[in-house]
Design an enzyme around this catalytic site. Structure first.
Site, PDB file in Angstrom:
ATOM      1  N   GLU A  39     -35.014  18.974  37.675  1.00 51.15           N
ATOM      2  CA  GLU A  39     -35.311  18.892  39.103  1.00 51.15           C
ATOM      3  C   GLU A  39     -34.067  18.624  39.948  1.00 51.15           C
ATOM      4  O   GLU A  39     -34.027  17.672  40.728  1.00 51.15           O
ATOM      5  CB  GLU A  39     -36.333  17.760  39.346  1.00 51.15           C
ATOM      6  CG  GLU A  39     -37.635  17.992  38.598  1.00 51.15           C
ATOM      7  CD  GLU A  39     -38.609  16.816  38.711  1.00 51.15           C
ATOM      8  OE1 GLU A  39     -39.809  17.073  38.776  1.00 51.15           O
ATOM      9  OE2 GLU A  39     -38.151  15.644  38.720  1.00 51.15           O
TER      10      GLU A  39
ATOM     11  N   HIS B 159     -31.280  13.726  40.627  1.00 52.57           N
ATOM     12  CA  HIS B 159     -31.873  12.392  40.432  1.00 52.57           C
ATOM     13  C   HIS B 159     -30.785  11.320  40.471  1.00 52.57           C
ATOM     14  O   HIS B 159     -30.805  10.360  39.705  1.00 52.57           O
ATOM     15  CB  HIS B 159     -32.657  12.316  39.112  1.00 52.57           C
ATOM     16  CG  HIS B 159     -33.988  13.029  39.168  1.00 52.57           C
ATOM     17  ND1 HIS B 159     -35.047  12.551  39.894  1.00 52.57           N
ATOM     18  CD2 HIS B 159     -34.416  14.186  38.601  1.00 52.57           C
ATOM     19  CE1 HIS B 159     -36.086  13.390  39.751  1.00 52.57           C
ATOM     20  NE2 HIS B 159     -35.723  14.385  38.984  1.00 52.57           N
TER      21      HIS B 159
ATOM     22  N   ASP C  79     -32.252   6.896  38.146  1.00 49.47           N
ATOM     23  CA  ASP C  79     -32.946   7.897  38.949  1.00 49.47           C
ATOM     24  C   ASP C  79     -32.626   7.652  40.417  1.00 49.47           C
ATOM     25  O   ASP C  79     -31.880   6.734  40.749  1.00 49.47           O
ATOM     26  CB  ASP C  79     -34.467   7.865  38.663  1.00 49.47           C
ATOM     27  CG  ASP C  79     -35.059   9.272  38.741  1.00 49.47           C
ATOM     28  OD1 ASP C  79     -34.873   9.924  39.789  1.00 49.47           O
ATOM     29  OD2 ASP C  79     -35.669   9.718  37.754  1.00 49.47           O
TER      30      ASP C  79
HETATM   31  C1  ACM Z   1     -39.555  15.314  34.499  1.00 49.07           C
HETATM   32  O1  ACM Z   1     -40.756  15.043  34.412  1.00 49.07           O
HETATM   33  N1  ACM Z   1     -38.956  15.436  35.672  1.00 49.07           N
HETATM   34  C2  ACM Z   1     -38.768  15.555  33.325  1.00 49.07           C
END
Ligand code: ACM
Length: 497
Positions: A287, A225, A154
């Site tokens: 995201e 991410h 991440d």
């Molecule tokens: C997530 O909670 N961003 C998959």
């Protein structure tokens, strides 16, 4: 017992397992027998296979004075053995066991409802050492859960060694400090954090999980991410020259989609496929801000298609968050539907297989109560009863469900245990047990089960509220109302409608 077996017929009589008995072990069950012998400290059991039973089903009988376990597969036998462990007094779960092992005379016949009984563990936001991951595997196996979705990378850390790219771990696995509490408070702890798994570490995790009938589904989140990777190798970014992210929240510093960067992603997936036998390989896809890209969302759809094709060339399938459906996901991709309950319905309509993990029902980083000492309360209120009441959409495309443990506010397994239990006990009933469930009946069984968790030393949340050491006055939260969150989710998922 939790999860409650499908059918139990019990008498009031107890039998005592003979600690000196030699086990009787059917072919192919040697490893399960060795494990069970270690857990019980004795061999008073008979294990065999009966392919006429459901694959993960089993029959457990103690009427003959020993524990007879017959499974439809090795997994079925393993679940029968877990049930046996729960029939014994809690003290039998300690590492030093009592001298006698009484069990009730029972006949149990059991099988799960869903094939995917998953838990996500985020080892990127906080690294968990291998022994902690192994303990977590033991705890989820105790509840007959069978998928560990391991979130390995991440913005805040890269946790998997990749041959040829040493800076991913020498640079990307470390950050100088972390946020304390919700990002709205902008507090930092001033303490370095980091760590990563070597290939040997991951092979150990995979093998230990397999012995416990758990598939580890790895995830390397891309193309968003990715700040930790871009910090290590700026050529994959879009001009970003900073370090691993220390703040929580979503970085806008994502991958560029140049051919060399796609090559890197394929190399990562190749290594991931070498280490993890799982048919499904997670590429995240959630995201991903498009601020740094000349085009928009359609670039991500092309990227996802490229990665799906690469995985297919290796006989694997892509597993991604519901964002991958914007612009159309590859047909055989499995979707982890998390942004509320709507995306699972969208995925089903589009013909995708789905793992349901709606945040407002199954995100175990969300607060368990409104008690003032609840540690770092974030997200919406998500009580034990809320988790117990969750029911995945009824469709053959729904493989099952998954509880997700994001660890921004859990720097150790001890804190993970607090957030996970007893809510994971309720989750186990959802995915193993029937659609009709009674919370009062579950609650009546729970205290006995908590005695088992006590014997295992689990730092679960007591039903009465947090223990003094669970409070985090140093790390304040940001509790949300369900109404606000549902409105936000409706907006976030507009591109799926
Ligand atoms: C997530 O909670 N961003 C998959």
């Amino acid at each position: 017992m939790i999860p409650l077996p499908a059918s139990v017929s019990a008498s009031d009589r107890l039998i005592t397992l003979d600690r000196t008995a030699a086990p009787v072990v059917g072919e192919g069950l040697e490893e399960t027998a060795a494990w069970l012998r270690g857990e019980l400290g004795c061999g008073a059991f008979r294990l065999r296979l009966d392919p006429a039973l459901p694959p993960e089903g089993y029959v457990l009988s103690t009427v003959t004075g020993t524990a007879d376990i017959t499974g439809g597969s090795v997994a079925g036998v393993f679940y029968g053995a877990q049930t046996l462990r729960q029939l014994l007094p809690p003290a039998a779960l300690r590492r030093v066991r009592p001298d006698t092992l009484p069990v009730p005379q029972v006949e149990i016949s059991d099988a799960p409802r869903f094939a995917w009984r998953g838990v996500l563990l985020d080892v990127a936001r906080h690294f968990m050492p291998v022994p902690d991951v192994l303990r977590f595997l033991d705890l989820i196996a105790f509840h007959k859960l069978n998928v560990l979705h391991l979130h390995l990378t991440d913005d805040q850390g890269w946790r998997i060694e990749i041959p040829g790219w040493p800076r991913l771990t020498s640079v990307g696995a470390w950050r100088p400090e972390s946020m304390l509490g919700s990002r709205i408070h902008e507090r930092y702890d001033g303490r370095p954090h980091g760590g990563y798994y070597t290939t040997d570490d991951l092979r150990e995790i995979v093998a230990y999980a397999a012995q416990r009938q758990i598939t580890v589904v790895p995830e390397v989140d891309m193309p968003g991410h990715m700040q930790a990777a871009v910090a290590a190798y700026p050529q994959w970014g879009n001009g970003f020259a900073g370090g691993v992210r220390t703040a929580w929240g979503i970085s806008s510093h994502v991958l560029n989609l140049e051919p060399a960067t796609l090559d890197f992603c394929r190399q990562v997936l190749d290594h991931v496929c070498d280490v993890f036998p799982s048919e499904l390989i997670g590429i995240g896809g959630d995201e991903c801000p498009t601020d740094e890209w000349p085009g928009g969302r359609e670039l991500q759809a092309r990227f996802t298609a490229e990665m799906a094709a690469h995985l297919a060339s290796r006989g694997r399938r892509l597993y991604g968050w519901d964002e991958i459906m914007a612009g159309g996901a590859p047909a055989d991709a499995v979707v982890a539907a998390w942004r509320g309950t709507e995306p699972a319905e969208v995925a089903i309509r589009a013909g995708h297989q789905v793992v349901a993990c709606p945040d407002v029902k199954l995100y175990l980083d969300y607060r368990q109560s409104d008690h003032p000492d609840e540690p770092t309360p974030v997200g919406t209120l998500l009580t034990l009863a809320d988790v117990h009441s969750y029911e995945p959409p009824a469709s053959p495309l729904v493989l099952g469900a998954q509880a997700n443990i994001w660890t921004e506010h859990m720097e150790s397994l001890r804190r993970v245990e607090y957030m996970a239990f007893p809510r994971l006990c309720a989750f186990a009933e959802v995915v193993w047990g029937p659609a009709e469930r009674d919370f009062a009946e579950f609650s009546a069984r729970l205290p006995q089960h908590l005695a088992r968790l006590d014997a295992l030393g689990v730092n679960y949340r007591p039903l009465s509220g947090p223990r003094p050491w669970d409070a985090r006055p140093d790390a304040p939260g940001n509790p949300r109302t369900l109404e606000d969150r549902l409105a936000e989710l409706h907006e976030m998922t507009a591109d799926l409608r």
